[in-house]
Structure formats: C-alpha cells, structure tokens
Design a protein around this motif. Structure first.
Motif, PDB file in Angstrom:
ATOM      1  N   ILE A  53       0.837  -1.201   0.000  1.00  9.44           N
ATOM      2  CA  ILE A  53       0.000   0.000   0.000  1.00  9.44           C
ATOM      3  C   ILE A  53       0.871   1.249   0.000  1.00  9.44           C
ATOM      4  O   ILE A  53       0.585   2.229  -0.693  1.00  9.44           O
ATOM      5  N   LYS A  54       1.950   1.213   0.770  1.00  9.23           N
ATOM      6  CA  LYS A  54       2.881   2.343   0.817  1.00  9.23           C
ATOM      7  C   LYS A  54       3.464   2.625  -0.572  1.00  9.23           C
ATOM      8  O   LYS A  54       3.586   3.780  -0.999  1.00  9.23           O
ATOM      9  N   ASN A  55       3.797   1.564  -1.301  1.00  5.26           N
ATOM     10  CA  ASN A  55       4.326   1.745  -2.654  1.00  5.26           C
ATOM     11  C   ASN A  55       3.268   2.301  -3.604  1.00  5.26           C
ATOM     12  O   ASN A  55       3.585   3.111  -4.478  1.00  5.26           O
ATOM     13  N   LEU A  56       2.035   1.883  -3.449  1.00 12.74           N
ATOM     14  CA  LEU A  56       0.959   2.455  -4.258  1.00 12.74           C
ATOM     15  C   LEU A  56       0.826   3.950  -3.996  1.00 12.74           C
ATOM     16  O   LEU A  56       0.648   4.746  -4.920  1.00 12.74           O
ATOM     17  N   ARG A  57       0.899   4.322  -2.735  1.00 12.26           N
ATOM     18  CA  ARG A  57       0.751   5.725  -2.351  1.00 12.26           C
ATOM     19  C   ARG A  57       1.880   6.585  -2.906  1.00 12.26           C
ATOM     20  O   ARG A  57       1.668   7.727  -3.303  1.00 12.26           O
ATOM     21  N   GLU A  58       3.085   6.050  -2.967  1.00 14.49           N
ATOM     22  CA  GLU A  58       4.254   6.858  -3.322  1.00 14.49           C
ATOM     23  C   GLU A  58       4.603   6.826  -4.799  1.00 14.49           C
ATOM     24  O   GLU A  58       5.401   7.636  -5.262  1.00 14.49           O
ATOM     25  N   THR A  62       0.285   6.317  -9.603  1.00  9.20           N
ATOM     26  CA  THR A  62      -0.941   6.133  -8.805  1.00  9.20           C
ATOM     27  C   THR A  62      -1.182   7.282  -7.827  1.00  9.20           C
ATOM     28  O   THR A  62      -2.075   7.195  -6.994  1.00  9.20           O
ATOM     29  N   LYS A  63      -0.411   8.355  -7.932  1.00 10.53           N
ATOM     30  CA  LYS A  63      -0.498   9.427  -6.942  1.00 10.53           C
ATOM     31  C   LYS A  63      -1.837  10.159  -6.986  1.00 10.53           C
ATOM     32  O   LYS A  63      -2.242  10.783  -5.989  1.00 10.53           O
TER      33      LYS A  63
END
Length: 367
Positions: A53-58, A62-63
């Motif tokens: 999830i952290k990688n999706l957020r960063e 996907t930002k």
C-alpha cells in the motif's frame, strides 16, 4: 474427498455465475479514481499488505488515486490508523465463520454491493478465499480493471493476473501483484509492515518497569493448534536468571489458563500476566518497547516486525513455510515439520517444537 470438494466448488461457482449474469447488464457510472484492495484475511494479513500500500501511495503513476480497502472485521484494526489508506470497508461479519451455501451467497452479495457502491477504476483481489467470491464480485460489479491471482481465482474474470506465487512470501506476493499497475517498480522494496497505534490512548497501568528490558510471550492465536504452556518454561527461567522481565500477553479468555500455569510453576509473583489487560494501543506500545517477542504465528508477530523488533515465532499451521516464514532479518522462525509434510520445507524445519528448541533459539535471539 479433495476431488469431491473441488467438484462442489466448481459447481457452486458456476451456479453463482449463472445466477448473477444479468448483473453484468446494469448501467454503470463513470468509475471513480479509486484503487480498491480486497483482502479478507485477519489482522496479520493486513499488516503484511501495508508495504505494498505504501508503494501504491508513493508511486508517480498512482499518486492521483485514492486507496480504499475492503477487509474483515478482524483485519480492520490492522489498517485503521494507516495514513496510506483513504477509506476502509468491512465485510458483514467474520468471513470464514461458517462455510455454507447460504453464507457464501450472503458474503458474495455483500462484497458485490460494496464494490458497486465504491465504483473503483482498479480493483485487486489480494488473496482469494472461500469460493473465490472476491474475483466473482469484481467481475459482476464491472470494474474496468480487475487484477488478481489466476492460480487462486477465475482467470476469465480478471484483466491482469499473476499465474503463480513462485515460492514467494506473502509480503512479496502482494508487491508482485500491485507492480502490475506501477509505472516503475521499486528495486529496493522493503517488506517491513506498518502499524500505527495511538500513544495518547495507551493506558496500561501495572508493575512493569518500562525502563528495564522485558520479553513478551504470546502463546495463543485464532488457529486451531496450540502449544502446551510448558514449552515456554525453560525460556522463562532463563530470562529471569538473565534479569529480564517476562510478560504474557493475549486475550482475556486465556487469562486463567496462563495464571494457573504460573501458579503451578511458582512463577505468579515473578511473571506478569497481561492477558485481557491490554487494548490494541497498549499492545502496540508494549511490543514497540520490548526487547524480544516470543509468539505463535499470529498478528502480534507482524506488529513486532513493523517495529523491527526481534521475533521468535513458532509455526505449525497448514500454510507453506515459504509463504509465511522468515521475511525480515530479526525474524527467528521455528517451523514444525511433523503432520505438515505437504506444507513444510524439510530443510527449514525441525521435527517437533519442544522446550529445548525454543530455548536454543531464544539464546540466539538475545545475542
């Protein structure tokens, strides 16, 4: 028996597909800029999902998306304070509480309704559970981009999939799945879970000296198996001789079992029994400040992983060792082999877990 269950599974999935095929015809609104992750596992499963999830957020690609999650009631607490998740939805009840046709239908319809109302542009089935209803619910909700494991779900219902788990730990399985939509994957992916407790809600009040080293023991889990408490006796005596404080943690329903054990072994005045005495915030605070955690394989283990604590976890669940074994440097995992021949790695297991083996690994963990 296995072939019969598989046949019944296929028949039920075909029945659901036939029954709900008209839902594919309903007019859908333009999808929202939402990435929806479905993982109906327990508390620890959600913590293992947090690095992805952290990688999706960063990630740059996907930002501009919001990140939503559908999980179980047991899984909710693993994500509720996670700043990388915009919104969390729970299924109607504990997902695998009763595997019946009626329950399966209700779970499916609840999931379908949630997905339809959220109306995401991208939807992930992070793990397919009972009757693969996550994949079916995404399919009938007509999500534009549906992603999951073709080996664990229905490939025809997915737009993109990974064909095999390739002997990867669950943390890396999650990451390999979300990589399918990332513009560039992180070559230095860190599998460290994220767990946020609220320090303002910590109210633990006891004789425990937080300035002195202490070791936590978590002997119970939601799994059907349990180790006899005697398996911890040599380790407790060793820790006390080394001037560590020893603290048992867990649920209130097991408090008296631990207390009877401590009284019988004449340890009640030397060892803290906190079962039923801690909130999740208290538990997070204790784990964050302990020297080492000795636990069965459950969500508390992953809380300790999130704080990079030394962890000794005892495993004899019917899960593959590669999938739920060691994944961080401070992890000391003891896998039991006997009666788990299908799931265990002979090279990474001992025949049976006993008190002496636990003490041996404990000494390694303390160094």
């Amino acid at each position: 028996m296995i072939n019969l269950k598989r046949t019944l599974l296929i028949q039920l999935m075909n029945f659901i597909i036939f029954l709900f095929q008209p839902l594919r015809l309903f007019k859908r609104n333009n999808p929202n800029k939402i990435i929806l992750l479905i993982d109906l596992g327990h508390f620890g499963d959600q913590l293992m999902l947090t690095p992805s999830i952290k990688n999706l957020r960063e990630n740059q690609s996907t930002k501009n998306y919001k990140i939503y999650s559908i999980t179980s009631k047991l899984g909710f607490n693993g994500l509720k304070n996670n700043k990388n998740v915009d919104k969390i939805f729970c299924t109607d009840e504990e997902y695998n509480s009763k595997q019946s046709l009626k329950k399966t239908y209700l779970h499916f319809y609840n999931l379908f309704s949630l997905i339809r109302d959220i109306n995401p542009e991208i939807c992930f089935s992070m793990r397919s559970t009972f009757y693969h209803i996550e994949v079916l619910a995404m399919y009938f909700a007509r999500v534009p981009k549906k992603i999951g494991y073709s080996t664990k779900g229905l490939k025809f219902a997915l737009d993109e999939s990974i064909n095999t788990i390739a002997n990867n730990h669950r943390v890396y399985q999650n990451y390999n799945l979300i990589k399918l939509i990332l513009s560039n994957s992180n070559t230095n992916f860190l599998p460290i879970p994220i767990y946020n407790y609220n320090p303002n809600n910590v109210k633990i009040n006891s004789s425990l000296n937080m300035d002195k080293n202490f070791v936590l023991i978590n002997p119970y889990a939601e799994h059907k198996y349990i180790f006899d408490l005697d398996i911890y006796l040599e380790s407790i005596e060793y820790l006390l001789n080394k001037n560590f404080q020893v603290v048992f943690i867990g649920l209130d329903r097991n408090h008296e079992k631990v207390q009877s054990f401590l009284i019988k072994k004449k340890l009640a005045q030397k060892v803290h029994n906190f079962l039923g005495k801690t909130t999740l915030d208290d538990l997070g605070h204790l784990v964050n400040n302990c020297y080492l955690l000795l636990t069965v394989d459950t969500g508390v283990r992953h809380i300790a992983n999130s704080f990079s604590k030394k962890v000794i976890s005892l495993r004899k669940t019917h899960n593959y060792d590669f999938e739920f074994g060691k994944y961080l440097e401070n992890d000391f995992v003891i896998n039991e082999y006997i009666n788990r021949e299908t799931y265990a790695s002979k090279n990474d297991s001992i025949n049976t877990i006993n008190s002496n083996e636990v003490l041996k690994v404990l000494k390694r963990g303390l160094n």
